[in-house]
Design an enzyme around this catalytic site. Structure first.
Site, PDB file in Angstrom:
ATOM      1  N   PHE A 135      47.288 -37.268  -0.020  1.00  0.00           N
ATOM      2  CA  PHE A 135      47.599 -38.249  -1.063  1.00  0.00           C
ATOM      3  C   PHE A 135      47.934 -37.590  -2.400  1.00  0.00           C
ATOM      4  O   PHE A 135      48.571 -38.206  -3.248  1.00  0.00           O
ATOM      5  CB  PHE A 135      46.459 -39.256  -1.204  1.00  0.00           C
ATOM      6  CG  PHE A 135      46.144 -39.948   0.087  1.00  0.00           C
ATOM      7  CD1 PHE A 135      47.170 -40.469   0.865  1.00  0.00           C
ATOM      8  CD2 PHE A 135      44.842 -40.070   0.552  1.00  0.00           C
ATOM      9  CE1 PHE A 135      46.900 -41.091   2.078  1.00  0.00           C
ATOM     10  CE2 PHE A 135      44.567 -40.689   1.752  1.00  0.00           C
ATOM     11  CZ  PHE A 135      45.593 -41.198   2.522  1.00  0.00           C
ATOM     12  N   ASP A 192      41.360 -39.784  12.080  1.00  0.00           N
ATOM     13  CA  ASP A 192      42.211 -40.554  11.163  1.00  0.00           C
ATOM     14  C   ASP A 192      43.691 -40.413  11.504  1.00  0.00           C
ATOM     15  O   ASP A 192      44.499 -41.262  11.146  1.00  0.00           O
ATOM     16  CB  ASP A 192      41.969 -40.139   9.703  1.00  0.00           C
ATOM     17  CG  ASP A 192      40.900 -41.006   9.036  1.00  0.00           C
ATOM     18  OD1 ASP A 192      40.525 -42.040   9.613  1.00  0.00           O
ATOM     19  OD2 ASP A 192      40.445 -40.635   7.938  1.00  0.00           O
ATOM     20  N   GLU A 216      47.097 -42.044  -7.491  1.00  0.00           N
ATOM     21  CA  GLU A 216      47.161 -40.587  -7.561  1.00  0.00           C
ATOM     22  C   GLU A 216      48.109 -40.101  -8.647  1.00  0.00           C
ATOM     23  O   GLU A 216      47.854 -39.077  -9.299  1.00  0.00           O
ATOM     24  CB  GLU A 216      47.590 -40.008  -6.203  1.00  0.00           C
ATOM     25  CG  GLU A 216      46.583 -40.263  -5.077  1.00  0.00           C
ATOM     26  CD  GLU A 216      46.643 -41.670  -4.498  1.00  0.00           C
ATOM     27  OE1 GLU A 216      47.596 -42.406  -4.825  1.00  0.00           O
ATOM     28  OE2 GLU A 216      45.749 -42.043  -3.717  1.00  0.00           O
ATOM     29  N   HIS A 272      40.086 -32.840   3.343  1.00  0.00           N
ATOM     30  CA  HIS A 272      40.715 -33.509   4.485  1.00  0.00           C
ATOM     31  C   HIS A 272      42.134 -33.021   4.738  1.00  0.00           C
ATOM     32  O   HIS A 272      43.033 -33.800   5.034  1.00  0.00           O
ATOM     33  CB  HIS A 272      40.677 -35.028   4.308  1.00  0.00           C
ATOM     34  CG  HIS A 272      39.289 -35.589   4.309  1.00  0.00           C
ATOM     35  ND1 HIS A 272      38.365 -35.282   3.337  1.00  0.00           N
ATOM     36  CD2 HIS A 272      38.671 -36.439   5.173  1.00  0.00           C
ATOM     37  CE1 HIS A 272      37.232 -35.917   3.595  1.00  0.00           C
ATOM     38  NE2 HIS A 272      37.380 -36.606   4.692  1.00  0.00           N
ATOM     39  N   SER A 287      34.028 -39.113  -0.418  1.00  0.00           N
ATOM     40  CA  SER A 287      34.486 -38.195   0.635  1.00  0.00           C
ATOM     41  C   SER A 287      34.786 -36.793   0.101  1.00  0.00           C
ATOM     42  O   SER A 287      34.530 -35.807   0.778  1.00  0.00           O
ATOM     43  CB  SER A 287      35.743 -38.742   1.314  1.00  0.00           C
ATOM     44  OG  SER A 287      35.492 -39.996   1.891  1.00  0.00           O
ATOM     45  N   ARG A 328      37.735 -31.681   5.932  1.00  0.00           N
ATOM     46  CA  ARG A 328      36.706 -32.661   6.269  1.00  0.00           C
ATOM     47  C   ARG A 328      35.593 -32.004   7.076  1.00  0.00           C
ATOM     48  O   ARG A 328      34.407 -32.165   6.775  1.00  0.00           O
ATOM     49  CB  ARG A 328      37.312 -33.794   7.105  1.00  0.00           C
ATOM     50  CG  ARG A 328      36.302 -34.863   7.514  1.00  0.00           C
ATOM     51  CD  ARG A 328      36.950 -35.960   8.348  1.00  0.00           C
ATOM     52  NE  ARG A 328      37.060 -35.570   9.728  1.00  0.00           N
ATOM     53  CZ  ARG A 328      36.192 -35.924  10.692  1.00  0.00           C
ATOM     54  NH1 ARG A 328      35.168 -36.695  10.413  1.00  0.00           N
ATOM     55  NH2 ARG A 328      36.366 -35.528  11.928  1.00  0.00           N
TER      56      ARG A 328
HETATM   57  C1  TPP Z   1      47.632 -43.354  -1.094  1.00  0.00           C
HETATM   58  C2  TPP Z   1      46.253 -43.468  -0.544  1.00  0.00           C
HETATM   59  N1  TPP Z   1      45.203 -43.076  -1.303  1.00  0.00           N
HETATM   60  C3  TPP Z   1      43.955 -43.149  -0.797  1.00  0.00           C
HETATM   61  C4  TPP Z   1      43.729 -43.603   0.471  1.00  0.00           C
HETATM   62  C5  TPP Z   1      42.315 -43.617   1.056  1.00  0.00           C
HETATM   63  N2  TPP Z   1      41.869 -44.980   1.283  1.00  0.00           N
HETATM   64  C6  TPP Z   1      41.929 -45.574   2.486  1.00  0.00           C
HETATM   65  S1  TPP Z   1      41.452 -47.164   2.467  1.00  0.00           S
HETATM   66  C7  TPP Z   1      41.057 -47.086   0.814  1.00  0.00           C
HETATM   67  C8  TPP Z   1      40.519 -48.283   0.110  1.00  0.00           C
HETATM   68  C9  TPP Z   1      41.428 -49.445   0.290  1.00  0.00           C
HETATM   69  O1  TPP Z   1      40.915 -50.587  -0.317  1.00  0.00           O
HETATM   70  P1  TPP Z   1      41.645 -51.971  -0.111  1.00  0.00           P
HETATM   71  O2  TPP Z   1      43.105 -51.814  -0.366  1.00  0.00           O
HETATM   72  O3  TPP Z   1      40.951 -52.970  -0.943  1.00  0.00           O
HETATM   73  O4  TPP Z   1      41.490 -52.254   1.445  1.00  0.00           O
HETATM   74  P2  TPP Z   1      40.412 -53.159   2.198  1.00  0.00           P
HETATM   75  O5  TPP Z   1      39.243 -53.382   1.279  1.00  0.00           O
HETATM   76  O6  TPP Z   1      41.084 -54.433   2.491  1.00  0.00           O
HETATM   77  O7  TPP Z   1      40.042 -52.417   3.427  1.00  0.00           O
HETATM   78  C10 TPP Z   1      41.344 -45.809   0.318  1.00  0.00           C
HETATM   79  C11 TPP Z   1      41.135 -45.383  -1.063  1.00  0.00           C
HETATM   80  C12 TPP Z   1      44.852 -43.992   1.224  1.00  0.00           C
HETATM   81  N3  TPP Z   1      44.752 -44.431   2.497  1.00  0.00           N
HETATM   82  N4  TPP Z   1      46.096 -43.924   0.689  1.00  0.00           N
END
Ligand code: TPP
Lengths: 320, 276
Positions: free
Chosen positions: A82, A115, A57, A107, A36, A166
């Site tokens: 983040f 979002d 992060e 973003h 992204s 974004r």
């Molecule tokens: C603190 C933070 N960093 C980055 C993100 C962006 N983000 C949203 S979902 C995701 C991946 C999540 O993976 P996982 O926890 O395995 O969820 P699932 O595969 O079950 O959807 C990321 C990096 C976020 N929401 N929050």
């Protein structure tokens, strides 16, 4: 003057790859958002100098500081919201050590759209501006983004916060435009009032200025992409020459562009400053471009508030 | 046994409805997170339609069980579950991610049945720890649940909350880890390998139960084991498939955060889910 929309984050990923090609000290970090933020473009070309730190992060920011303290030129990216989780790492490890690390986030603001509130950060410029040694840049379009990345790489060695988005934004600059830290660009001259804007709000302000012209108000429009350090001269010139200032930013009216402009003017040459932006509120899920109207930050709002500011100031003048 | 207890087949039917609604919402919104919604549907169905002590007519009952969806991007699955369970009308679901709906892109406190806003990863487990502490302080018998992602546990704050959970012996806290192996940029093993998660969490002082996260009986029995475990919080390590039920979404990082791009893909997803 207002060109076709282009992606700022694509421009970032491509420019990053270009400077990384010429300079082997360039290293890039991301926190599971590289697809992204577009650091993935760099990561594909230079996998050995690209570090995906996972959804971590705080670890990413501290690692960025370590790489920079070891002589690397560091670019670290995630969504704006983040990065804020690592505020204290930014404060202690990055800014106190005053290292050469650039945090290019995407973003930001309400143009995250669907979002929703959790992702639409409108406080980040204020948070980052408060950090000693940190500079804050809000590029207005893709050409400026490219120029910012080149300029920061060639001419600076201190921490920077670069705020991208974004959504694609209309192109306002030529391809050979050169950004300079602490300098603004006046896109439209005017003598009745000045609109000092950043990011998405610059092209809206240009549209508003066109409508104001129809109402007999000649508005100057300034792109203030360098929020910290800010172009004091341009702000004071606008105050002196036009007497009324409206600020417009895709950010809270607290602690951002508007606050800073008001500080500069009130300390040196007080004039009325009306701030347009998010009014101490969280964002909301919706289509990006609808949200500007929803939060009273659209073109019609800029026109209305500019008119009010113009008339208010005029009446002050009549009294004195 | 409780006569109102739904059969496994009925729970499976609920899970199917959750999946269908999730896909409808994401397709209507043209954005959102289908993969991690489909992977957690069976756990949500079992919790909300069988295991949790809740009353949709009284969503603020102090003795209710509470759930924090720490991976707040799985909002489609949670909103669908809550509406199917009767917290709010299903007719509101198409408002997802649109003005002026309350159904925010990420889980939003203010939607009936939602216990906390989430969407920034790594915070919901801490919120659940706080709720479990409050419940103990007040001498309540309710149970606190949280759902975390296997990418999400890369956040250090998750491990800080694991520490607190065992220090305060929060045996009223049960956490599901949605072990689907995929995060945003790709496969978890590539982005940030973390082998031996059950061992790691056990070494933090937790009770850990490993299950197939799509098996209703296994989900139910793991929750019973958590209830029986004294002095420790429980992590249920639920092995799942990201995008479960839609062939082109399964194990495909692309559908972490993308809606079906075309009507054909949407129809295919609905057809596949309907015939399961
Ligand atoms: C603190 C933070 N960093 C980055 C993100 C962006 N983000 C949203 S979902 C995701 C991946 C999540 O993976 P996982 O926890 O395995 O969820 P699932 O595969 O079950 O959807 C990321 C990096 C976020 N929401 N929050």
């Amino acid at each position: 003057m207002i060109g076709k929309p282009e992606s700022l984050r694509d421009a970032y990923g491509e420019e990053l790859t270009r400077i990384g090609d010429a300079d082997r000290d360039v290293v890039v970090l991301d926190a599971d958002l590289s697809s992204s933020t577009k650091t993935s473009i760099f990561g594909k070309k230079f996998p050995e100098r690209f570090f995906n730190m996972g959804i971590s992060e705080q670890s990413m920011v501290a690692t960025a500081a370590g790489l920079a303290l070891s002589g690397k030129k560091v670019y670290a990216s995630t969504f704006a919201v983040f990065l804020m989780r690592a505020y204290e790492q930014l404060r202690q490890s990055v800014c106190y050590n005053n290292v050469n690390a650039k945090f290019v986030v995407t973003h930001s603001g309400i143009t995250v759209g669907e979002d929703g509130a959790t992702h639409q950060i409108v406080e980040d410029v204020g948070i980052m501006s408060g950090l000693p040694n940190m500079s804050v840049i809000v590029p207005v379009d893709a050409p400026e983004t490219r120029s910012v990345i080149r300029h920061l790489h060639d001419s600076t060695s201190t921490p920077f916060y670069v705020r991208l988005t974004r959504e694609k934004f209309p192109v306002l600059n030529d391809a050979d435009y050169e950004f300079k830290v602490g300098k603004s660009v006046t896109y439209r001259d005017g003598s009745d009032m000045s609109i000092i804007a950043s990011g998405s709000m610059v092209s809206f302000s240009l549209e508003a200025a066109e409508q104001l012209k129809g109402k007999g108000i000649d508005a100057r429009v300034i792109n203030m992409s360098s929020i910290k350090p800010m172009d004091r001269d341009a702000v004071l010139k606008a105050a002196r020459e036009t007497g009324r200032i409206v600020t417009a930013e895709e950010h809270s009216i607290y602690n951002g562009l508007g606050s800073r402009v008001a500080e500069i003017t009130s300390e040196t040459y007080p004039v009325g400053v009306s701030r347009i932006g998010m009014r101490d509120t969280f964002g909301k899920s919706g289509r990006s471009w609808d949200l500007f109207d929803y939060f009273h930050m659209g073109v019609s709002d800029i026109v209305r508030i500019s008119e009010e500011a113009f008339r208010k100031e005029s009446s002050y003048e009549n009294i004195s | 046994m409780d006569s109102s207890r739904l059969s496994d087949a009925k729970i499976r039917e609920k899970a199917k409805q959750i999946r269908l609604k999730s896909i409808e919402m994401v397709y209507t919104a043209k954005s959102g997170h289908p993969g991690g919604s489909l992977s957690i549907a069976d756990v949500l169905a079992t919790l909300y339609f069988r295991e949790m002590k809740i009353d949709p007519a009284n969503p603020v009952d102090p003795d209710r069980d509470m759930l924090v969806m720490s991976k707040g991007h799985a909002s489609p699955a949670l909103y669908a579950t809550l509406s199917l369970r009767g917290y709010f009308p299903e007719t509101l679901l198409p408002g997802f991610r649109k003005l002026p709906s309350k159904l925010e892109g990420h889980v939003h406190y203010g939607v009936p049945g939602v216990e906390a806003s989430t969407g920034s990863l790594g915070q919901g487990l801490g919120i659940a720890v706080g709720m479990a502490l409050a419940s103990k302080l007040d001498g309540r018998k309710n149970r606190i649940y949280a759902i975390i992602g296997d990418g999400e546990i890369q956040e250090g704050s998750i491990w800080e909350s694991f520490m607190a959970g065992s220090k305060y012996r929060l045996d009223n806290l049960t956490v599901f880890l949605d072990k689907n192996g995929v995060q945003l940029d790709g496969f978890t093993d590539d982005i940030m390998p973390m082998p031996m998660i059950p061992e790691r969490v056990r070494s933090f002082g937790w009770n850990v139960v490993e299950i197939d996260g799509h098996s209703i009986p296994e989900i139910s029995s793991s929750i019973s084991k958590a209830r029986e475990c004294k002095d420790k919080p429980t992590l249920i390590y639920a092995k799942t498939v990201k995008g479960k039920g839609v062939s082109y979404m399964e194990n495909n990082p692309k559908y972490h955060g993308n809606a079906p791009e075309t009507e054909e893909l949407y129809n295919q997803a609905i057809k596949e889910l309907s015939t399961q």
